[in-house]
Design a protein around this motif. Sequence first.
Motif, PDB file in Angstrom:
ATOM      1  N   GLU A 180     -14.254 -28.899 -20.408  1.00 58.45           N
ATOM      2  CA  GLU A 180     -15.593 -28.496 -20.097  1.00 58.45           C
ATOM      3  C   GLU A 180     -16.364 -28.194 -21.498  1.00 58.45           C
ATOM      4  O   GLU A 180     -17.606 -27.902 -21.393  1.00 58.45           O
ATOM      5  CB  GLU A 180     -15.617 -27.309 -19.311  1.00 58.45           C
ATOM      6  CG  GLU A 180     -15.310 -27.357 -17.848  1.00 58.45           C
ATOM      7  CD  GLU A 180     -15.447 -26.295 -16.920  1.00 58.45           C
ATOM      8  OE1 GLU A 180     -15.627 -25.141 -17.558  1.00 58.45           O
ATOM      9  OE2 GLU A 180     -15.120 -26.545 -15.670  1.00 58.45           O
ATOM     10  N   ALA A 181     -15.869 -28.435 -22.756  1.00 58.38           N
ATOM     11  CA  ALA A 181     -16.634 -28.434 -24.113  1.00 58.38           C
ATOM     12  C   ALA A 181     -17.725 -28.986 -23.944  1.00 58.38           C
ATOM     13  O   ALA A 181     -18.925 -28.560 -24.462  1.00 58.38           O
ATOM     14  CB  ALA A 181     -15.601 -28.953 -25.179  1.00 58.38           C
ATOM     15  N   GLY A 182     -17.827 -30.422 -23.586  1.00 58.15           N
ATOM     16  CA  GLY A 182     -19.189 -31.009 -23.714  1.00 58.15           C
ATOM     17  C   GLY A 182     -20.158 -30.418 -22.613  1.00 58.15           C
ATOM     18  O   GLY A 182     -21.317 -30.367 -23.070  1.00 58.15           O
ATOM     19  N   ALA A 183     -20.018 -29.725 -21.697  1.00 56.95           N
ATOM     20  CA  ALA A 183     -20.745 -29.212 -20.585  1.00 56.95           C
ATOM     21  C   ALA A 183     -21.350 -27.828 -21.251  1.00 56.95           C
ATOM     22  O   ALA A 183     -22.316 -27.695 -21.172  1.00 56.95           O
ATOM     23  CB  ALA A 183     -20.038 -28.892 -19.299  1.00 56.95           C
ATOM     24  N   ARG A 184     -20.396 -27.311 -22.162  1.00 54.31           N
ATOM     25  CA  ARG A 184     -20.856 -26.016 -22.609  1.00 54.31           C
ATOM     26  C   ARG A 184     -21.744 -26.135 -23.650  1.00 54.31           C
ATOM     27  O   ARG A 184     -22.744 -25.697 -24.066  1.00 54.31           O
ATOM     28  CB  ARG A 184     -19.624 -25.356 -23.388  1.00 54.31           C
ATOM     29  CG  ARG A 184     -18.582 -24.777 -22.572  1.00 54.31           C
ATOM     30  CD  ARG A 184     -18.738 -23.439 -22.036  1.00 54.31           C
ATOM     31  NE  ARG A 184     -17.487 -22.957 -21.435  1.00 54.31           N
ATOM     32  CZ  ARG A 184     -17.156 -21.810 -21.445  1.00 54.31           C
ATOM     33  NH1 ARG A 184     -17.649 -20.891 -22.040  1.00 54.31           N
ATOM     34  NH2 ARG A 184     -16.158 -21.356 -20.703  1.00 54.31           N
ATOM     35  N   VAL A 185     -21.523 -27.191 -24.452  1.00 51.55           N
ATOM     36  CA  VAL A 185     -22.657 -27.795 -25.555  1.00 51.55           C
ATOM     37  C   VAL A 185     -24.046 -28.005 -24.944  1.00 51.55           C
ATOM     38  O   VAL A 185     -25.119 -27.446 -25.265  1.00 51.55           O
ATOM     39  CB  VAL A 185     -22.102 -29.025 -26.304  1.00 51.55           C
ATOM     40  CG1 VAL A 185     -23.272 -29.598 -27.163  1.00 51.55           C
ATOM     41  CG2 VAL A 185     -20.897 -28.657 -27.233  1.00 51.55           C
ATOM     42  N   ARG A 186     -24.010 -28.804 -23.831  1.00 52.13           N
ATOM     43  CA  ARG A 186     -25.143 -28.917 -23.206  1.00 52.13           C
ATOM     44  C   ARG A 186     -25.955 -27.905 -22.582  1.00 52.13           C
ATOM     45  O   ARG A 186     -27.281 -27.448 -22.809  1.00 52.13           O
ATOM     46  CB  ARG A 186     -25.107 -29.826 -22.121  1.00 52.13           C
ATOM     47  CG  ARG A 186     -24.581 -31.432 -22.418  1.00 52.13           C
ATOM     48  CD  ARG A 186     -24.588 -32.515 -21.246  1.00 52.13           C
ATOM     49  NE  ARG A 186     -24.008 -33.464 -21.880  1.00 52.13           N
ATOM     50  CZ  ARG A 186     -22.735 -33.942 -21.720  1.00 52.13           C
ATOM     51  NH1 ARG A 186     -21.818 -33.039 -21.174  1.00 52.13           N
ATOM     52  NH2 ARG A 186     -22.257 -35.027 -21.933  1.00 52.13           N
ATOM     53  N   THR A 187     -25.097 -26.748 -21.912  1.00 50.16           N
ATOM     54  CA  THR A 187     -25.615 -25.496 -21.644  1.00 50.16           C
ATOM     55  C   THR A 187     -26.263 -24.710 -22.789  1.00 50.16           C
ATOM     56  O   THR A 187     -27.201 -24.047 -22.764  1.00 50.16           O
ATOM     57  CB  THR A 187     -24.764 -24.848 -20.806  1.00 50.16           C
ATOM     58  OG1 THR A 187     -24.155 -25.604 -19.550  1.00 50.16           O
ATOM     59  CG2 THR A 187     -25.207 -23.379 -20.211  1.00 50.16           C
ATOM     60  N   ALA A 188     -25.277 -24.755 -23.722  1.00 51.62           N
ATOM     61  CA  ALA A 188     -25.830 -23.890 -24.957  1.00 51.62           C
ATOM     62  C   ALA A 188     -27.078 -24.498 -25.583  1.00 51.62           C
ATOM     63  O   ALA A 188     -27.799 -23.565 -26.133  1.00 51.62           O
ATOM     64  CB  ALA A 188     -24.916 -24.111 -26.064  1.00 51.62           C
ATOM     65  N   VAL A 189     -27.200 -25.713 -25.720  1.00 52.49           N
ATOM     66  CA  VAL A 189     -28.546 -26.505 -26.143  1.00 52.49           C
ATOM     67  C   VAL A 189     -29.493 -26.033 -25.177  1.00 52.49           C
ATOM     68  O   VAL A 189     -30.705 -25.768 -25.752  1.00 52.49           O
ATOM     69  CB  VAL A 189     -28.386 -28.165 -26.297  1.00 52.49           C
ATOM     70  CG1 VAL A 189     -29.712 -28.589 -26.603  1.00 52.49           C
ATOM     71  CG2 VAL A 189     -27.391 -28.362 -27.353  1.00 52.49           C
ATOM     72  N   ARG A 190     -29.557 -26.082 -24.164  1.00 48.69           N
ATOM     73  CA  ARG A 190     -30.574 -25.613 -23.041  1.00 48.69           C
ATOM     74  C   ARG A 190     -30.922 -24.313 -23.214  1.00 48.69           C
ATOM     75  O   ARG A 190     -32.122 -23.679 -23.328  1.00 48.69           O
ATOM     76  CB  ARG A 190     -30.094 -25.874 -21.556  1.00 48.69           C
ATOM     77  CG  ARG A 190     -31.350 -25.459 -20.827  1.00 48.69           C
ATOM     78  CD  ARG A 190     -30.899 -25.716 -19.302  1.00 48.69           C
ATOM     79  NE  ARG A 190     -30.053 -24.913 -18.640  1.00 48.69           N
ATOM     80  CZ  ARG A 190     -28.698 -25.334 -18.497  1.00 48.69           C
ATOM     81  NH1 ARG A 190     -28.214 -26.441 -18.757  1.00 48.69           N
ATOM     82  NH2 ARG A 190     -27.765 -24.426 -17.869  1.00 48.69           N
ATOM     83  N   HIS A 191     -29.745 -23.159 -23.505  1.00 48.12           N
ATOM     84  CA  HIS A 191     -30.149 -21.809 -23.665  1.00 48.12           C
ATOM     85  C   HIS A 191     -30.868 -21.527 -24.979  1.00 48.12           C
ATOM     86  O   HIS A 191     -31.763 -20.804 -25.362  1.00 48.12           O
ATOM     87  CB  HIS A 191     -28.839 -20.971 -23.730  1.00 48.12           C
ATOM     88  CG  HIS A 191     -28.220 -20.765 -22.572  1.00 48.12           C
ATOM     89  ND1 HIS A 191     -27.044 -20.116 -22.285  1.00 48.12           N
ATOM     90  CD2 HIS A 191     -28.238 -21.172 -20.998  1.00 48.12           C
ATOM     91  CE1 HIS A 191     -26.796 -20.100 -20.850  1.00 48.12           C
ATOM     92  NE2 HIS A 191     -27.573 -20.759 -20.224  1.00 48.12           N
ATOM     93  N   ALA A 192     -30.574 -22.111 -26.056  1.00 52.14           N
ATOM     94  CA  ALA A 192     -31.258 -22.134 -27.190  1.00 52.14           C
ATOM     95  C   ALA A 192     -32.573 -22.483 -27.221  1.00 52.14           C
ATOM     96  O   ALA A 192     -33.638 -21.875 -27.515  1.00 52.14           O
ATOM     97  CB  ALA A 192     -30.462 -22.924 -28.253  1.00 52.14           C
ATOM     98  N   ALA A 193     -32.863 -23.640 -26.435  1.00 45.05           N
ATOM     99  CA  ALA A 193     -34.348 -23.887 -26.362  1.00 45.05           C
ATOM    100  C   ALA A 193     -35.047 -22.888 -25.259  1.00 45.05           C
ATOM    101  O   ALA A 193     -36.213 -22.811 -25.800  1.00 45.05           O
ATOM    102  CB  ALA A 193     -34.444 -25.383 -25.591  1.00 45.05           C
TER     103      ALA A 193
END
Length: 375
Positions: A27-40
Motif C-alpha cells: 500500500e506504499a503507493g496509496a500512502r503517498v497519494r493520501t499523504a499528498v492530499r493531507h499536505a494539500a
Amino acid sequence: MLDESLLDSPEGLAEADRRALLRGAAEAGARVRTAVRHAAEAGVRDLKPDGRPRAVLIAGPGAAATQTADLLGTLAGAGSPVIRLAPTGVAPAAGALRWELPGWAGSVDLLLIATPDGTEPGLSLLAEQAYRRGCTVVAVAPVRTPLAEAVGGSHGLFVPMATAPYDQEEPLAATAPGVLWALLTPLLALLDRIGLLAAPPDALDKVADRLDRVAERCGPAIATYSNPAKTLAAELADALPLVWTEGVSAGPAGRRLAAALAELSGTPAVVAELPEALAAHSALLAGPLAASADPDDFFRDRVEEPPALHARVVLLRDRPIGGLTAAPAARDLALDHDTPISELEPEEGGELETLAELIAVTDFAAVYLALASGA
C-alpha cells in the motif's frame, strides 16, 4: 534457517505476517497519494515562503526519522543543510526521549518533526522551544495526539500522517514500509514549495504509480523465480550482505535496507558507497567471510549442521550501466573472491521514481526474509 517453501505460499506468508508488513509495502503507493492530499489540505501548496531557510532541522524517533532526514538531505543537496537532531534519554521509549535545538538555531531556520507516534513529550517540548526561538515548525504525526496540539499551540503547521486502520493493531516497526512514505511525502511537498528540492505534485504522482508497479511485481502471489524481492530474500539467507551503492540517491536506499534487515529479520549488514566500498570491504572479502574460505564446507551435513556465514555483495545502482561507473570493478572484486553478487537497478525515470523503486523492492525483500526466517 530460511523456509523457502513459505516464499511461494501466499497463505502462509499472510499467516506469518502478524505485523502487516507486506500490506504496508503493497500500500506504499496509496500512502503517498493520501499523504499528498493531507499536505494539500493542511495548506502546504498555499505557502508563500520568503526564501530558503538557513538550515533544516529534523527531529523524530527511531529509524523513520533517521531515514527521512537522510533522504531529504540527499535530495536537497547543498541548498540548505539538512541536520537530524538525535534524541537523548535513558531508553528508546516515547516518554524517555528528549531533543534540543542547537544553540545557533533561530528565526531563519526550519524545524521538521516526523513521528508515527505523536505522544512523545520531548517533541512537544521541542516545538515549544522552537516557537520561543522564532523557528518555523512543521510536524507530520497522527491526528489527535499531544504533538498535534503542541504544534497548533505554537503556531506551527501540522500535517496529519497518512495512517491505515491496522496501524493501531500492532506496534509499528520503525522501518515499516508504510511509515516511511507517510512521513516523507508531506515533507517532500513542503521542501518543493520552499525551493529546496524538486517534488511537484506530478512527480509525487509518478512515485505512487512506480510503487504500485513494484507491488505488482513483488507481491506475495508472484512466484520467486519472477519476483525480484523474493529472489533477493532467498539469496540473503545465511549471508552477510555487503550493500554497495552507486549514484547519489542509491545511498539512502542502501542504508535503509541495512536498517530494515537488522530490525525486521535480525540480519546484520554493512553499507558503503562505490568506489570507496572496494577498498573499505576488500578485507571482508579476503577473510573468513569469503565463500571460498572454508574448504570443508562441501562436506558439511546440510541437515544437521548450520551453514557458515559468508559475504554476499548487494549492488544497488540508481543509474543505467554506461559512462563512468565502478560497477565492473565491483563485480570483478566479488568474483575474484568467489563472492556471489546480487544487483538491483531501477527502470528509467526521474530521481524520485528511481529512488522509490529501489526502496520498494528492498523493502519487500527485507519483509520476505523476516517472514520466511520466522523473525
